[in-house]
Write a protein that holds these residues in place. Structure first.
Motif, PDB file in Angstrom:
ATOM      1  N   LEU A  87       0.876  -1.165   0.000  1.00  0.00           N
ATOM      2  CA  LEU A  87       0.000   0.000   0.000  1.00  0.00           C
ATOM      3  C   LEU A  87       0.911   1.211   0.000  1.00  0.00           C
ATOM      4  O   LEU A  87       2.073   1.115   0.409  1.00  0.00           O
ATOM      5  N   GLY A  88       0.407   2.334  -0.479  1.00  0.00           N
ATOM      6  CA  GLY A  88       1.324   3.460  -0.566  1.00  0.00           C
ATOM      7  C   GLY A  88       0.666   4.795  -0.821  1.00  0.00           C
ATOM      8  O   GLY A  88      -0.537   4.905  -1.081  1.00  0.00           O
ATOM      9  N   LEU A  89       1.534   5.820  -0.741  1.00  0.00           N
ATOM     10  CA  LEU A  89       1.153   7.214  -0.918  1.00  0.00           C
ATOM     11  C   LEU A  89       1.982   7.790  -2.058  1.00  0.00           C
ATOM     12  O   LEU A  89       3.185   7.538  -2.156  1.00  0.00           O
ATOM     13  N   ALA A  90       1.317   8.572  -2.930  1.00  0.00           N
ATOM     14  CA  ALA A  90       2.013   9.207  -4.047  1.00  0.00           C
ATOM     15  C   ALA A  90       1.508  10.639  -4.187  1.00  0.00           C
ATOM     16  O   ALA A  90       0.523  11.041  -3.563  1.00  0.00           O
ATOM     17  N   SER A  91       2.173  11.415  -5.021  1.00  0.00           N
ATOM     18  CA  SER A  91       1.758  12.804  -5.231  1.00  0.00           C
ATOM     19  C   SER A  91       0.613  12.914  -6.227  1.00  0.00           C
ATOM     20  O   SER A  91       0.068  13.990  -6.440  1.00  0.00           O
ATOM     21  N   GLY A  92       0.230  11.796  -6.836  1.00  0.00           N
ATOM     22  CA  GLY A  92      -0.860  11.746  -7.789  1.00  0.00           C
ATOM     23  C   GLY A  92      -0.758  10.495  -8.626  1.00  0.00           C
ATOM     24  O   GLY A  92       0.229   9.759  -8.560  1.00  0.00           O
ATOM     25  N   SER A 114      -7.603  -6.555   3.784  1.00  0.00           N
ATOM     26  CA  SER A 114      -8.014  -6.750   2.395  1.00  0.00           C
ATOM     27  C   SER A 114      -7.340  -5.680   1.536  1.00  0.00           C
ATOM     28  O   SER A 114      -6.798  -4.693   2.040  1.00  0.00           O
ATOM     29  N   TRP A 115      -7.387  -5.870   0.222  1.00  0.00           N
ATOM     30  CA  TRP A 115      -6.797  -4.875  -0.675  1.00  0.00           C
ATOM     31  C   TRP A 115      -7.487  -3.526  -0.533  1.00  0.00           C
ATOM     32  O   TRP A 115      -6.835  -2.477  -0.563  1.00  0.00           O
ATOM     33  N   ALA A 116      -8.795  -3.538  -0.380  1.00  0.00           N
ATOM     34  CA  ALA A 116      -9.533  -2.278  -0.222  1.00  0.00           C
ATOM     35  C   ALA A 116      -9.176  -1.606   1.097  1.00  0.00           C
ATOM     36  O   ALA A 116      -8.965  -0.384   1.151  1.00  0.00           O
ATOM     37  N   GLU A 117      -9.112  -2.392   2.168  1.00  0.00           N
ATOM     38  CA  GLU A 117      -8.737  -1.825   3.475  1.00  0.00           C
ATOM     39  C   GLU A 117      -7.333  -1.240   3.427  1.00  0.00           C
ATOM     40  O   GLU A 117      -7.084  -0.150   3.960  1.00  0.00           O
ATOM     41  N   ALA A 118      -6.413  -1.940   2.784  1.00  0.00           N
ATOM     42  CA  ALA A 118      -5.033  -1.456   2.685  1.00  0.00           C
ATOM     43  C   ALA A 118      -4.969  -0.114   1.962  1.00  0.00           C
ATOM     44  O   ALA A 118      -4.277   0.819   2.394  1.00  0.00           O
ATOM     45  N   ALA A 119      -5.710   0.006   0.863  1.00  0.00           N
ATOM     46  CA  ALA A 119      -5.686   1.246   0.086  1.00  0.00           C
ATOM     47  C   ALA A 119      -6.382   2.400   0.803  1.00  0.00           C
ATOM     48  O   ALA A 119      -6.156   3.566   0.470  1.00  0.00           O
ATOM     49  N   SER A 120      -7.202   2.087   1.794  1.00  0.00           N
ATOM     50  CA  SER A 120      -7.931   3.136   2.518  1.00  0.00           C
ATOM     51  C   SER A 120      -7.081   3.815   3.584  1.00  0.00           C
ATOM     52  O   SER A 120      -7.499   4.806   4.179  1.00  0.00           O
ATOM     53  N   ILE A 121      -5.876   3.304   3.828  1.00  0.00           N
ATOM     54  CA  ILE A 121      -5.076   3.759   4.968  1.00  0.00           C
ATOM     55  C   ILE A 121      -4.144   4.936   4.671  1.00  0.00           C
ATOM     56  O   ILE A 121      -4.112   5.901   5.462  1.00  0.00           O
ATOM     57  N   PRO A 122      -3.358   4.949   3.602  1.00  0.00           N
ATOM     58  CA  PRO A 122      -2.221   5.879   3.516  1.00  0.00           C
ATOM     59  C   PRO A 122      -2.546   7.357   3.689  1.00  0.00           C
ATOM     60  O   PRO A 122      -1.993   8.013   4.582  1.00  0.00           O
ATOM     61  N   GLU A 123      -3.412   7.904   2.863  1.00  0.00           N
ATOM     62  CA  GLU A 123      -3.651   9.350   2.915  1.00  0.00           C
ATOM     63  C   GLU A 123      -4.330   9.766   4.210  1.00  0.00           C
ATOM     64  O   GLU A 123      -3.901  10.710   4.880  1.00  0.00           O
ATOM     65  N   VAL A 124      -5.404   9.077   4.601  1.00  0.00           N
ATOM     66  CA  VAL A 124      -6.158   9.543   5.767  1.00  0.00           C
ATOM     67  C   VAL A 124      -5.380   9.333   7.066  1.00  0.00           C
ATOM     68  O   VAL A 124      -5.354  10.221   7.927  1.00  0.00           O
ATOM     69  N   PHE A 125      -4.744   8.182   7.210  1.00  0.00           N
ATOM     70  CA  PHE A 125      -4.038   7.941   8.467  1.00  0.00           C
ATOM     71  C   PHE A 125      -2.757   8.755   8.571  1.00  0.00           C
ATOM     72  O   PHE A 125      -2.416   9.242   9.648  1.00  0.00           O
ATOM     73  N   LEU A 126      -2.047   8.925   7.466  1.00  0.00           N
ATOM     74  CA  LEU A 126      -0.841   9.756   7.524  1.00  0.00           C
ATOM     75  C   LEU A 126      -1.194  11.228   7.745  1.00  0.00           C
ATOM     76  O   LEU A 126      -0.490  11.937   8.467  1.00  0.00           O
ATOM     77  N   THR A 127      -2.293  11.700   7.147  1.00  0.00           N
ATOM     78  CA  THR A 127      -2.746  13.071   7.390  1.00  0.00           C
ATOM     79  C   THR A 127      -3.128  13.261   8.850  1.00  0.00           C
ATOM     80  O   THR A 127      -2.744  14.242   9.493  1.00  0.00           O
TER      81      THR A 127
END
Length: 335
Positions: A87-92, A114-127
Motif C-alpha cells: 500500500l502506498g502514498l504518491a503525489s498523484g 483486504s486490498w480495499a482496506e489497505a488502500a484506505s489507509i495511507p492518505e487519511v491515516f498519515l494526514t
C-alpha cells in the motif's frame, strides 16, 4: 494503460471518464505498482474542479493512495521486488492501472488487511497522524476535539487520539446517524456533538469540566474559528487541515490566542518533500501501523470503508463524496 481522466482537464463529475494514457516508468528511487484499489479524497474533487494546485512534477491523474503489486523497481531500490504486495502514498496518479511512487512511501500489505482496506489507509491515516501526533503533539491525558468526525481523516484521528491515551475525544458531525456511528466504534469518540444544533464550544467545556480541549483537528475553517478559539484550554493546539466553510474570518479577538498561549498551525501533506514524507511514513509504521486491522478485526485501530465502487462507476463515487453521505472511506476497484 487505462486511467480515469477528466475531459478538458477540469470540470464537474460528469467529465470523469475511463480512457487511455501513457504508462509511467520508475526512475531512480521509484517503484512501479499495478493498482488494485485506490481511495477517494476531497482533494480529488477540488483537483477535478481545477481548485487544487498539483505539486510540481506530480501527474495530472487524480488520486494519492492505493494498494497493489510491485511490477518494476528503479535504481537504488533494494527493499522491493516484483510481486511484493504493498500500500502506498504518491503525489498523484492513483486513478490508474499503474502508478509510480517513491520507494520509501510504500508499506508491505499485511495479510489480515483486504486490498480495499489497505488502500484506505495511507492518505487519511498519515494526514491524521501528522496533524495529531507530529504537529499537535497529542499526549496521554489530553482532551481532543475532532471536526468532520465521520470523514476518513476524522475517523483516523479519533482512533489515533485514543491510541495515544487521550482523556476524552469529542467528535462533531452533522447527523445523528454519523454521531451514533462514531460513538459505537470500539476506539471511537467518547463524546459527540451535532455542530448544526449544538454549540460545540459550550459542549466541550461541559465535557472537560470547564477546562477546554488541548487539541483540535479542524477541516472547516471560517464558520468554526471563533468557537474553536473558545474551546481551547490554556496551551491548546489546533491543526488546520482544510477550509470547507471558507477562508476569511471577518472579525475575531486576538487576546485569547495571546493569554491562553495557543498554538495554531496549518498542515498539508501532498506538497511536502519526499524526505519529509518518508520520515512520516517511517514513524507511522513504528508507532501506529501495526495496530490497524479491518473493521471486523480486533485492532486498536480499524479501517472503516463506507463503500467500494468499481472504477467504471467513478462518477457515482464522486457524487457520493460530494453529497457528504459517507461515514468512512469511499474506495474504487480497478476492474
Amino acid at each position: 494503460m487505462r486511467a480515469i481522466l477528466v475531459k478538458s482537464g477540469r470540470g464537474p463529475l460528469e467529465n470523469l471518464y475511463l480512457g487511455e494514457t501513457e504508462k509511467p516508468s520508475p526512475g531512480p528511487g521509484k517503484v512501479l505498482v499495478k493498482v488494485k484499489y485506490f481511495g477517494l479524497n476531497r482533494m480529488d474533487i477540488l483537483q477535478r474542479e481545477g481548485k487544487y494546485p498539483v505539486p510540481p512534477g506530480a501527474p495530472d491523474i487524480l488520486g494519492v493512495e492505493f494498494s497493489g503489486h510491485v511490477v518494476q523497481v528503479g535504481e537504488g531500490v533494494p527493499e522491493w521486488k516484483e510481486g511484493d504486495e504493498v500500500l502506498g502514498l504518491a503525489s498523484g496518479g492513483a486513478y490508474a492501472e499503474y502508478i509510480v511512487a517513491p520507494h520509501r512511501n510504500l508499506i508491505k500489505k499485511p495479510a489480515h488487511l483486504s486490498w480495499a482496506e489497505a488502500a484506505s489507509i495511507p492518505e487519511v491515516f498519515l494526514t491524521a497522524f501528522q496533524a495529531l501526533v507530529v504537529l499537535a503533539e497529542v499526549k496521554k491525558g489530553d482532551n481532543v476535539l475532532v471536526h468532520a468526525g465521520a470523514s476518513g481523516v476524522g475517523i483516523a484521528a479519533i482512533q489515533l487520539a485514543r491510541l495515544y491515551g487521550a482523556n476524552t475525544v469529542t467528535a462533531t458531525a452533522s447527523t445523528q446517524d454519523k454521531l451514533d456511528m462514531l460513538l459505537s466504534l470500539p476506539s471511537g469518540a467518547t463524546h459527540a456533538v451535532n455542530y448544526k444544533t449544538q454549540d460545540f464550544a459550550e459542549e466541550v467545556k461541559k465535557i472537560t469540566n470547564g477546562k477546554g480541549v488541548d487539541v483540535i483537528i479542524d477541516f472547516v475553517g471560517q464558520s468554526h474559528w471563533n468557537k474553536n478559539i473558545d474551546s481551547l484550554a490554556y496551551d491548546g493546539r489546533i491543526t488546520l487541515l482544510a477550509l470547507l466553510s471558507g477562508a476569511e474570518v471577518p472579525n475575531f479577538n486576538l487576546v485569547p490566542i495571546l493569554y491562553k498561549r495557543l498554538r495554531i498551525q496549518g498542515s498539508t501533506l501532498r506538497a511536502r518533500s519526499e524526505d519529509y514524507q518518508a520520515d512520516l511514513v517511517a514513524r507511522f509504521k513504528r508507532e501506529a501501523f501495526d495496530h490497524i486491522t479491518g473493521s471486523s478485526g480486533n485492532g486498536r485501530i480499524r479501517a472503516y470503508i463506507h463503500r467500494v465502487y468499481p472504477w467504471t462507476e467513478i462518477q457515482e463515487a464522486h457524487r457520493e463524496m460530494e453529497a457528504n453521505k459517507n461515514s468512512g472511506k469511499i474506495m474504487a476497484e480497478v476492474v
